[in-house]
Scaffold this active site. Structure first.
Site, PDB file in Angstrom:
ATOM      1  N   HIS A 126      49.403 -80.006 -91.535  1.00 55.37           N
ATOM      2  CA  HIS A 126      50.258 -81.201 -91.059  1.00 55.37           C
ATOM      3  C   HIS A 126      49.477 -82.096 -90.052  1.00 55.37           C
ATOM      4  CE1 HIS A 126      52.875 -78.029 -92.684  1.00 55.37           C
ATOM      5  NE2 HIS A 126      53.385 -79.076 -93.360  1.00 55.37           N
ATOM      6  N   ASP A 139      45.247 -77.807 -88.870  1.00 52.88           N
ATOM      7  CA  ASP A 139      46.502 -77.397 -89.693  1.00 52.88           C
ATOM      8  C   ASP A 139      46.755 -78.256 -90.759  1.00 52.88           C
ATOM      9  OD1 ASP A 139      49.462 -75.860 -88.756  1.00 52.88           O
ATOM     10  OD2 ASP A 139      49.794 -77.942 -89.807  1.00 52.88           O
ATOM     11  N   ASP A 196      47.894 -73.363 -92.421  1.00 49.65           N
ATOM     12  CA  ASP A 196      48.662 -73.454 -93.644  1.00 49.65           C
ATOM     13  C   ASP A 196      48.209 -74.156 -94.684  1.00 49.65           C
ATOM     14  OD1 ASP A 196      48.803 -75.631 -91.655  1.00 49.65           O
ATOM     15  OD2 ASP A 196      51.021 -75.537 -91.477  1.00 49.65           O
ATOM     16  N   HIS A 225      53.483 -81.062 -83.365  1.00 45.15           N
ATOM     17  CA  HIS A 225      54.381 -82.231 -83.797  1.00 45.15           C
ATOM     18  C   HIS A 225      55.189 -82.514 -82.590  1.00 45.15           C
ATOM     19  CE1 HIS A 225      53.363 -81.589 -87.798  1.00 45.15           C
ATOM     20  NE2 HIS A 225      53.846 -80.393 -87.984  1.00 45.15           N
TER      21      HIS A 225
HETATM   22 ZN   LIG Z   1      51.422 -77.280 -90.210  1.00 50.90          ZN
END
Ligand SMILES: [Zn+2]
Length: 305
Positions: A163, A161, A242, A124
């Protein structure tokens, strides 16, 4: 050839507080689970990334803001979930440095594959902004090293991931030598990625509740044809776990064997085009048992056992 395993004690000392999901316990849980697999890995301590290596993908003023942090300032919230403290600069430097050394080990043919068991995670982190538990974009630092120091012309990143890898996308949006394949729950944090239009950014938004068979179909239909077309010379993996069914961070329903499957598919691409060269690095994954078991499943594929 054994695979390289990189870590550093400094990555355990960055601690954003009791109850924070991005905790040192994550690395301990993985280490414990990998005990019986360590015979198939060679251990390396991660060096610190240099300012110059970071500056390939980060704004120099931002790098200085992180590195010149003074503990008298006290813990500083860079966003509601991302806390800069006295132990953070070295942890962040070692995490990014792990990617540098892993890239060197693979591109100098000392290992075909390297795994970085490091934190803070990175995908991120933007050029000039910490975000979502991330300070430096570790995988971007590694990819930029492969391009700048070794002259690679086609490098792929696979990011599974849960996200979206928004920092990695922003850093390489105008870099055709990098293909980013990202799969992620959407709509979900960080809220972007579903609308990107680019032939070298392959985003696969998936609805909450996505099961393993649906994930596999999406990867098969969207990532794999793009990767075959691109024919990467090396593959980096933003390995976040995740999206596991037991992980309370998301509403996805993957199992450890889905991570086995996606790793097999990535390895097959690496074998076909990239002499098997893979650098994988830890991103998210917050249910300690699911995380540890999924990392082991991922590495058993990469160890070819
Ligand atoms: Zn994540």
């Amino acid at each position: 050839m054994s695979i390289a395993y990189l870590d550093h004690p400094a990555c355990l000392r960055h601690n954003m507080g009791t109850g924070h999901p991005e905790s040192p316990a994550r690395l301990y849980a993985i280490e414990e689970q990998l005990r019986t697999l360590m015979n198939f890995m060679r251990h390396y301590e991660a060096p610190k990334a240099t300012h110059q290596q970071l500056a390939r993908v980060h704004d120099v003023n931002y790098i200085d803001q992180i590195l010149n942090f003074n503990e008298k300032q006290g813990a500083t919230y860079l966003d509601p979930d991302t806390v800069l403290m006295a132990e953070t600069p070295e942890a962040a430097l070692r995490a990014a440095g792990a990617l540098i050394h892993a890239t060197d080990l693979v591109l100098s043919n000392q290992h075909q594959v390297a795994f970085c068991n490091i934190r803070p995670p990175g995908h991120h982190a933007l050029r000039a902004q910490a975000m979502g538990f991330c300070f430096f974009n570790n995988i971007a630092v590694g990819v930029a090293h492969a391009i700048e120091a070794y002259g690679l012309e086609r490098v792929a990143i696979a990011d599974f991931d849960v996200h979206h890898g928004n920092g990695t996308e922003a850093i390489f949006a105008d870099e055709p030598r990098v293909m980013l394949c990202s799969s992620f729950q959407h709509p979900f944090y960080p809220g972007v990625g579903a609308d990107t239009v680019s032939d070298h950014i392959i985003n696969v938004p998936l609805p909450a509740g996505t099961r393993g068979d649906e994930f596999r179909d999406a990867i098969t239909n969207q990532w794999l044809p793009a990767l075959h077309e691109f024919a990467p010379q090396m593959i980096f993996i933003s390995a976040g776990f995740d999206a596991h069914e037991n992980d309370e961070m998301s509403m996805m329903c993957l199992q450890a064997d889905d991570y086995t499957w996606v790793t097999q598919e990535i390895l097959a691409i690496a074998d076909k085009y990239a002499e098997g060269r893979i650098v994988s690095t830890l991103e998210g994954g917050y249910d300690l048992q699911a995380l540890a078991q999924s990392v082991a499943a991922h590495l058993e594929v990469l160890m070819r056992i």
